[in-house]
Design a protein around this motif. Structure first.
Motif, short mmCIF file in Angstrom:
data_model
loop_
_atom_site.label_atom_id
_atom_site.label_comp_id
_atom_site.label_asym_id
_atom_site.label_seq_id
_atom_site.Cartn_x
_atom_site.Cartn_y
_atom_site.Cartn_z
N UNK A 56 0.83 -1.20 0.00
CA UNK A 56 0.00 0.00 0.00
C UNK A 56 0.87 1.26 0.00
N UNK A 57 0.37 2.26 -0.67
CA UNK A 57 1.09 3.52 -0.82
C UNK A 57 0.06 4.63 -0.88
N UNK A 58 -0.30 5.15 0.29
CA UNK A 58 -1.35 6.19 0.30
C UNK A 58 -0.85 7.43 1.02
N UNK A 59 -1.71 8.42 1.06
CA UNK A 59 -1.36 9.73 1.64
C UNK A 59 -0.73 9.61 3.02
N UNK A 60 -1.26 8.67 3.85
CA UNK A 60 -0.84 8.64 5.25
C UNK A 60 0.52 7.97 5.46
N UNK A 61 0.90 7.09 4.51
CA UNK A 61 2.22 6.47 4.70
C UNK A 61 3.17 6.83 3.56
N UNK A 62 2.75 7.82 2.76
CA UNK A 62 3.48 8.16 1.54
C UNK A 62 4.96 8.46 1.81
N UNK A 63 5.21 9.34 2.78
CA UNK A 63 6.61 9.76 3.03
C UNK A 63 7.48 8.58 3.45
N UNK A 64 6.94 7.77 4.39
CA UNK A 64 7.72 6.62 4.88
C UNK A 64 7.97 5.62 3.75
N UNK A 65 6.97 5.47 2.88
CA UNK A 65 7.08 4.49 1.80
C UNK A 65 8.07 4.92 0.72
#
Ligand code: SAM
Length: 283
Positions: A56-65
């Motif tokens: 998953x790659x969404x707004x809430x984990x975008x930076x970490x991902x």
């Protein structure tokens, strides 16, 4: 070790058949699919018998991902970025990843396909030689009006995204800011079962959407004709309207009218009627 490739892959905005053969091939062959919502992308992968691992790659984990995915890419593996619908990065996650990858010299390959904005534009019947994609209007009423106000003199066709929750509020704000006579198109549920294109003036479209609950369901692209070449007289009218509208946020109606009359030299009774119309459109 050579770097992997980041594919930015467009997926359907409704009809699952609207995906390119190249996109299907790439989704099948990459090492990893970075998806905005893996649950959402699963049916598409199932439909095309694709069993590539997803993350998953969404707004809430975008930076970490971004860090993890660039590591994957730098280790020589390839990644396909997809969003829930349409083209990634277009009012969807992906910008920090693409920017970081570009900075690291990773090869980025677009795999084109649908986007609600180009689909809507291609069938709306409004000028397409110049258009401005504005995305979602702000949710807050005051911010939305100011934000639309910045586009008031824009000559290009304006393209907005909107959800069912705020379609009426946004249309009201557009009537208030651009004037009810401005030509517009509402493209709803494009490529889906209930696809509808409503064409008319902003006033007409607002009343159609207000009167018919079905027209408030689904996903929307709102297209508004650019400002007419118009006379300076008309431009001045628009400025008066904006000023009045803004002062009505802060002051009682009579005071707002008196101030605008003093500042612009317009007649009080005309401004009074205009102020009443603005107030009514906000109810
Ligand atoms: N990345 C997508 C694209 O390329 O169009 C847009 C994603 S954005 C989060 C979702 C918004 O796009 C919706 O709220 C709506 O405004 C618009 N949209 C997406 N699919 C649509 C459709 N089938 N019909 C009309 N508008 C649509």
């Amino acid at each position: 070790m050579s770097k992997g490739v980041l594919y930015v892959v467009a997926t359907p905005i409704g009809n699952l058949d609207d995906i390119s053969m190249r996109a299907v091939e790439i989704l099948r062959e990459v090492d990893l699919i970075a998806a905005e919502d893996t649950r959402h992308t699963k049916p598409l992968l199932r439909h095309y018998a694709i069993d590539t691992p997803m993350q998953s790659f969404h707004e809430h984990n975008e930076r970490a991902q971004v860090a993890k995915l660039t590591e994957v890419l730098q280790s020589g593996r390839s990644v396909a970025l997809v969003s829930d619908a349409g083209t990634p990065l277009i009012s969807d996650p992906g910008f920090p990843l693409v920017r970081e990858a570009a900075g690291l010299g990773i090869r980025i390959v677009p795999v084109p396909g649908p986007s609600a904005m180009t689909c809507a534009l291609s069938a709306a019947g409004l000028p397409t030689d110049r258009f401005l994609f504005a995305g979602f209007p702000p949710r807050n009423q005051g911010q939305r009006r100011d934000w639309l106000g910045e586009l008031i003199r824009e000559r290009a066709t304006l393209v907005f995204y909107e959800s069912s929750h705020r379609i009426v509020a946004s249309l009201k704000a557009m009537v208030e800011v651009f004037g009810g006579e401005r030509e517009a198109v509402i493209a709803r549920e494009v490529t889906k079962l209930h696809e509808t294109f409503l064409r008319g003036s902003l006033d007409e479209l607002l009343s159609q959407v207000e009167q018919d609950a079905n027209q408030r369901k689904g996903e929307f692209v709102v297209l508004v004709a650019g400002a007419p070449a118009g006379s300076t007289e008309m431009q001045a009218e628009i400025v008066v309207d904006q000023l009045l509208s803004r002062l009505l946020d802060e002051l009682p109606l009579k005071r707002a009218v008196a101030l605008v009359a003093e500042l612009t030299g317009n007649k009080k009774n005309k401004l009074y009627d205009q102020a009443l119309r603005i107030k009514e459109s906000r109810v």
